[in-house]
Design a protein around this motif. Structure first.
Motif, PDB file in Angstrom:
ATOM      1  N   TRP A 281       0.845  -1.193   0.000  1.00  0.00           N
ATOM      2  CA  TRP A 281       0.000   0.000   0.000  1.00  0.00           C
ATOM      3  C   TRP A 281       0.881   1.243   0.000  1.00  0.00           C
ATOM      4  N   PRO A 282       0.334   2.387  -0.432  1.00  0.00           N
ATOM      5  CA  PRO A 282       1.059   3.655  -0.276  1.00  0.00           C
ATOM      6  C   PRO A 282       1.374   3.882   1.200  1.00  0.00           C
ATOM      7  N   GLU A 283       2.534   4.415   1.476  1.00  0.00           N
ATOM      8  CA  GLU A 283       2.991   4.530   2.864  1.00  0.00           C
ATOM      9  C   GLU A 283       2.009   5.286   3.747  1.00  0.00           C
ATOM     10  N   GLY A 284       1.377   6.314   3.210  1.00  0.00           N
ATOM     11  CA  GLY A 284       0.449   7.110   3.998  1.00  0.00           C
ATOM     12  C   GLY A 284      -0.839   6.399   4.356  1.00  0.00           C
ATOM     13  N   GLU A 285      -1.095   5.223   3.759  1.00  0.00           N
ATOM     14  CA  GLU A 285      -2.312   4.478   4.036  1.00  0.00           C
ATOM     15  C   GLU A 285      -2.064   3.276   4.933  1.00  0.00           C
ATOM     16  N   ARG A 286      -0.815   2.969   5.225  1.00  0.00           N
ATOM     17  CA  ARG A 286      -0.505   1.822   6.082  1.00  0.00           C
ATOM     18  C   ARG A 286      -0.795   2.195   7.537  1.00  0.00           C
ATOM     19  N   PRO A 287      -1.516   1.341   8.269  1.00  0.00           N
ATOM     20  CA  PRO A 287      -1.897   1.692   9.639  1.00  0.00           C
ATOM     21  C   PRO A 287      -0.728   2.076  10.542  1.00  0.00           C
ATOM     22  N   ARG A 288       0.358   1.322  10.504  1.00  0.00           N
ATOM     23  CA  ARG A 288       1.480   1.634  11.392  1.00  0.00           C
ATOM     24  C   ARG A 288       2.086   2.989  11.063  1.00  0.00           C
ATOM     25  N   GLU A 289       2.276   3.232   9.776  1.00  0.00           N
ATOM     26  CA  GLU A 289       2.879   4.496   9.354  1.00  0.00           C
ATOM     27  C   GLU A 289       1.951   5.671   9.671  1.00  0.00           C
ATOM     28  N   LYS A 290       0.626   5.473   9.489  1.00  0.00           N
ATOM     29  CA  LYS A 290      -0.327   6.523   9.830  1.00  0.00           C
ATOM     30  C   LYS A 290      -0.268   6.850  11.315  1.00  0.00           C
ATOM     31  N   LEU A 291      -0.176   5.816  12.145  1.00  0.00           N
ATOM     32  CA  LEU A 291      -0.103   6.034  13.583  1.00  0.00           C
ATOM     33  C   LEU A 291       1.143   6.836  13.958  1.00  0.00           C
ATOM     34  N   LEU A 292       2.280   6.464  13.375  1.00  0.00           N
ATOM     35  CA  LEU A 292       3.525   7.152  13.694  1.00  0.00           C
ATOM     36  C   LEU A 292       3.521   8.595  13.206  1.00  0.00           C
ATOM     37  N   THR A 293       2.864   8.836  12.090  1.00  0.00           N
ATOM     38  CA  THR A 293       2.864  10.172  11.495  1.00  0.00           C
ATOM     39  C   THR A 293       1.775  11.069  12.070  1.00  0.00           C
ATOM     40  N   LEU A 294       0.558  10.512  12.227  1.00  0.00           N
ATOM     41  CA  LEU A 294      -0.600  11.328  12.594  1.00  0.00           C
ATOM     42  C   LEU A 294      -1.115  11.076  14.004  1.00  0.00           C
ATOM     43  N   GLY A 295      -0.703   9.965  14.620  1.00  0.00           N
ATOM     44  CA  GLY A 295      -1.175   9.631  15.959  1.00  0.00           C
ATOM     45  C   GLY A 295      -2.302   8.610  15.933  1.00  0.00           C
ATOM     46  N   ALA A 296      -2.436   7.862  17.006  1.00  0.00           N
ATOM     47  CA  ALA A 296      -3.417   6.780  17.088  1.00  0.00           C
ATOM     48  C   ALA A 296      -4.873   7.235  16.935  1.00  0.00           C
ATOM     49  N   PRO A 297      -5.270   8.417  17.456  1.00  0.00           N
ATOM     50  CA  PRO A 297      -6.690   8.796  17.379  1.00  0.00           C
ATOM     51  C   PRO A 297      -7.261   8.884  15.961  1.00  0.00           C
ATOM     52  N   VAL A 298      -6.409   9.085  14.947  1.00  0.00           N
ATOM     53  CA  VAL A 298      -6.938   9.241  13.589  1.00  0.00           C
ATOM     54  C   VAL A 298      -7.255   7.896  12.942  1.00  0.00           C
ATOM     55  N   LEU A 299      -6.785   6.803  13.510  1.00  0.00           N
ATOM     56  CA  LEU A 299      -7.004   5.490  12.910  1.00  0.00           C
ATOM     57  C   LEU A 299      -8.407   4.983  13.202  1.00  0.00           C
ATOM     58  N   SER A 300      -8.948   4.236  12.265  1.00  0.00           N
ATOM     59  CA  SER A 300     -10.256   3.613  12.460  1.00  0.00           C
ATOM     60  C   SER A 300     -10.106   2.403  13.380  1.00  0.00           C
ATOM     61  N   ASP A 301     -11.245   1.864  13.847  1.00  0.00           N
ATOM     62  CA  ASP A 301     -11.207   0.663  14.677  1.00  0.00           C
ATOM     63  C   ASP A 301     -10.510  -0.481  13.936  1.00  0.00           C
ATOM     64  N   ALA A 302     -10.812  -0.615  12.656  1.00  0.00           N
ATOM     65  CA  ALA A 302     -10.221  -1.695  11.867  1.00  0.00           C
ATOM     66  C   ALA A 302      -8.710  -1.532  11.751  1.00  0.00           C
ATOM     67  N   GLU A 303      -8.257  -0.302  11.575  1.00  0.00           N
ATOM     68  CA  GLU A 303      -6.817  -0.068  11.444  1.00  0.00           C
ATOM     69  C   GLU A 303      -6.093  -0.330  12.749  1.00  0.00           C
ATOM     70  N   LEU A 304      -6.675   0.098  13.869  1.00  0.00           N
ATOM     71  CA  LEU A 304      -6.066  -0.178  15.168  1.00  0.00           C
ATOM     72  C   LEU A 304      -6.028  -1.677  15.442  1.00  0.00           C
ATOM     73  N   LEU A 305      -7.121  -2.358  15.120  1.00  0.00           N
ATOM     74  CA  LEU A 305      -7.170  -3.801  15.327  1.00  0.00           C
ATOM     75  C   LEU A 305      -6.165  -4.514  14.431  1.00  0.00           C
ATOM     76  N   ALA A 306      -5.966  -4.006  13.224  1.00  0.00           N
ATOM     77  CA  ALA A 306      -4.997  -4.606  12.298  1.00  0.00           C
ATOM     78  C   ALA A 306      -3.585  -4.522  12.863  1.00  0.00           C
ATOM     79  N   ILE A 307      -3.256  -3.420  13.521  1.00  0.00           N
ATOM     80  CA  ILE A 307      -1.937  -3.300  14.142  1.00  0.00           C
ATOM     81  C   ILE A 307      -1.792  -4.329  15.246  1.00  0.00           C
ATOM     82  N   PHE A 308      -2.855  -4.543  16.014  1.00  0.00           N
ATOM     83  CA  PHE A 308      -2.829  -5.558  17.068  1.00  0.00           C
ATOM     84  C   PHE A 308      -2.659  -6.958  16.474  1.00  0.00           C
ATOM     85  N   LEU A 309      -3.372  -7.249  15.380  1.00  0.00           N
ATOM     86  CA  LEU A 309      -3.308  -8.574  14.755  1.00  0.00           C
ATOM     87  C   LEU A 309      -1.945  -8.838  14.115  1.00  0.00           C
ATOM     88  N   ARG A 310      -1.334  -7.771  13.591  1.00  0.00           N
ATOM     89  CA  ARG A 310      -0.017  -7.800  12.946  1.00  0.00           C
ATOM     90  C   ARG A 310      -0.056  -8.416  11.554  1.00  0.00           C
TER      91      ARG A 310
END
Length: 224
Positions: free
Chosen positions: A6-35
């Motif tokens: 995926w484009p770097e700006g759309e990857r959940p981990r990269e989004k979290l590091l760049t924009l912070g956890a609050p901007v991520l959706s439930d699915a994106e946060l859960l995806a980081i947990f699932l790995r």
């Protein structure tokens, strides 16, 4: 296409590091947990499917071991990891409350009590014991079961408050039904506790009833 493609700006981990956890959706946060995902599905795809299967984030987080592990892509290791993460979150809130003092942050008190009580399948009655400056001494569950069963004894609560040298208390209990509106029994036991503790000049500052997405304060209603 995997998440790595995926484009770097759309990857959940990269989004979290760049924009912070609050901007991520439930699915994106859960995806980081699932790995990782499963064959044919990325971690985000799997996360979305799990949210649908469980009916949302909260039912997933509060699922028992059997229900959680029955879903494809989950298992005992993930269940253990999740329970540890949830407990860390609860302890983090508790440590913030201890450092900040109960009355300096009413919102934190609500958040802490909700984290301790909302997920329980049974009714539990608890208290925050505070010193004379309203700093937290201890949080304890005093009884389990409905208040109608007379499982909360003012004499025992008073004895415990004296043993901890408490100057004030904040009570809380949950309604597993999800409806936070206090019952007549809730109001009766609160009056009895206030009267008993008042004999020792120990104040009852509030009584919170924790429901599903709502917390009702006796103090805000003018009942104390």
């Amino acid at each position: 296409m995997g998440i790595r493609d995926w484009p770097e700006g759309e990857r959940p981990r990269e989004k979290l590091l760049t924009l912070g956890a609050p901007v991520l959706s439930d699915a994106e946060l859960l995806a980081i947990f699932l790995r990782v995902g499963v064959k044919g599905r990325s971690a985000v795809d799997l996360a979305r499917d799990l949210l649908v299967a469980f009916g949302g984030l909260r039912p997933l987080l509060e699922a028992d071991q059997a229900r959680f592990c029955a879903e494809h892509g989950l298992g005992e290791a993930k269940y253990v990891q999740l329970q540890a993460s949830l407990e860390l979150s609860r302890r983090h809130l508790g440590s913030l409350l201890e450092r900040g003092g109960a009355l300096t942050s009413p919102a934190l008190v609500r958040q802490f009590l909700t984290s301790q009580l909302r997920h329980l399948p049974h009714e539990a009655f608890a208290a925050l014991f505070l010193d004379t400056q309203h700093r937290v001494i201890r949080f304890e569950t005093l009884s389990e079961g409905t208040l109608d069963s007379a499982s909360v004894y003012p004499r025992e609560v008073s004895r415990r408050a004296l043993a901890l040298n408490a100057g004030a208390l904040i009570f809380a209990h949950n309604h597993p039904s999800g409806v936070a509106e206090p019952s007549d029994a809730d109001r009766r036991i609160t009056r009895r506790l206030k009267e008993a503790l008042g004999l020792f000049e120990i104040r009852v500052l509030d009584h919170f009833v924790v429901g599903d997405g709502e917390v009702i304060s006796f103090a805000e209603r003018g009942w104390l």
